[in-house]
Motif scaffolding. Structure first.
Motif, mmCIF file in Angstrom:
data_model
loop_
_atom_site.group_PDB
_atom_site.id
_atom_site.type_symbol
_atom_site.label_atom_id
_atom_site.label_comp_id
_atom_site.label_asym_id
_atom_site.label_seq_id
_atom_site.Cartn_x
_atom_site.Cartn_y
_atom_site.Cartn_z
ATOM 1 N N ASN A 109 -18.363 -6.535 -20.786
ATOM 2 C CA ASN A 109 -19.744 -6.141 -20.509
ATOM 3 C C ASN A 109 -20.722 -7.303 -20.364
ATOM 4 O OD1 ASN A 109 -19.081 -3.313 -20.596
ATOM 5 N ND2 ASN A 109 -18.853 -3.594 -22.792
ATOM 6 N N VAL A 110 -20.222 -8.447 -19.905
ATOM 7 C CA VAL A 110 -21.038 -9.633 -19.649
ATOM 8 C C VAL A 110 -20.733 -10.116 -18.236
ATOM 9 C CG1 VAL A 110 -21.485 -12.025 -20.329
ATOM 10 C CG2 VAL A 110 -21.049 -10.294 -22.079
ATOM 11 N N LEU A 111 -21.760 -10.409 -17.469
ATOM 12 C CA LEU A 111 -21.560 -10.962 -16.125
ATOM 13 C C LEU A 111 -21.228 -12.446 -16.280
ATOM 14 C CD1 LEU A 111 -21.758 -10.210 -13.060
ATOM 15 C CD2 LEU A 111 -24.042 -11.212 -13.124
ATOM 16 N N VAL A 112 -19.999 -12.823 -15.914
ATOM 17 C CA VAL A 112 -19.583 -14.226 -15.975
ATOM 18 C C VAL A 112 -19.491 -14.747 -14.545
ATOM 19 C CG1 VAL A 112 -18.394 -14.025 -18.183
ATOM 20 C CG2 VAL A 112 -17.129 -13.633 -16.073
ATOM 21 N N SER A 113 -19.798 -16.030 -14.374
ATOM 22 C CA SER A 113 -19.868 -16.562 -13.009
ATOM 23 C C SER A 113 -19.154 -17.897 -12.900
ATOM 24 C CB SER A 113 -21.323 -16.711 -12.576
ATOM 25 O OG SER A 113 -21.980 -17.644 -13.407
ATOM 26 N N GLY A 114 -18.869 -18.253 -11.662
ATOM 27 C CA GLY A 114 -18.242 -19.531 -11.369
ATOM 28 C C GLY A 114 -18.725 -20.054 -10.028
ATOM 29 N N THR A 115 -18.501 -21.334 -9.793
ATOM 30 C CA THR A 115 -18.848 -21.981 -8.529
ATOM 31 C C THR A 115 -17.756 -22.984 -8.201
ATOM 32 O OG1 THR A 115 -21.228 -21.790 -8.964
ATOM 33 C CG2 THR A 115 -20.545 -23.442 -7.347
#
Length: 157
Positions: free
Chosen positions: A101-107
């Motif tokens: 339930n957490v928006l995790v991000s990457g680049t």
């Protein structure tokens, strides 16, 4: 007093290649193949297009690209998200662990040729745990943004 205007200089490189898509509908991924996120909202498509069941962003120009992505699942580890390329396969360096339930991000930044397709893949490290992206109204449960940040460097493999 203003003097005469000089000649116009050369035109700079065209960097107007970008695609931005997001998902809001529930999606469930299970063993053995898990899967590629399908996107239901388009933010922008500039010299890109959304293909194959709204799962792949295809770039129309070769270049150096920045790829930003995120996913929010109802499950955490051992689930993860990563980027896949056609051609090119999965980018393991861009693998990000999911947190419930957490928006995790990457680049990541990558050179791509014209016609390369980019997708967001969700998977499970144990090959057993289902991964669900919940339905959302106010925010997205996943996004993928592909932006050309430079020309394709010649002579570099």
């Amino acid at each position: 007093m203003t003097g005469p205007t000089g000649p116009t200089g050369p035109t700079g490189p065209s960097l107007a290649v970008a695609g931005s898509v997001s998902s809001h509908g529930a999606q469930r991924f299970t063993a053995p193949n898990y899967g590629i996120v399908a996107f239901d909202q388009v933010g922008a498509l500039h010299d890109t297009r959304l293909l194959t069941g709204n799962q792949y962003l295809e770039v129309n120009q070769a270049g150096l690209y920045q790829i930003d992505y995120a996913a929010m699942a109802t499950t955490g580890l051992p689930a993860y998200a990563t980027i896949t390329f056609l051609p090119g396969g999965t980018d393991q360096s861009g693998k990000i662990p999911l947190s419930a339930n957490v928006l995790v991000s990457g680049t990541i930044v990558r050179r791509m040729g014209a016609g390369t397709r980019v997708s967001l893949r969700v998977d499970s490290g144990d090959g057993n745990t289902p991964v669900t992206l919940p339905a959302t109204d106010q925010y997205c449960n996943a996004f993928l943004s592909v932006t050309r940040v430079g020309p394709y460097p010649s002579g570099i493999v």
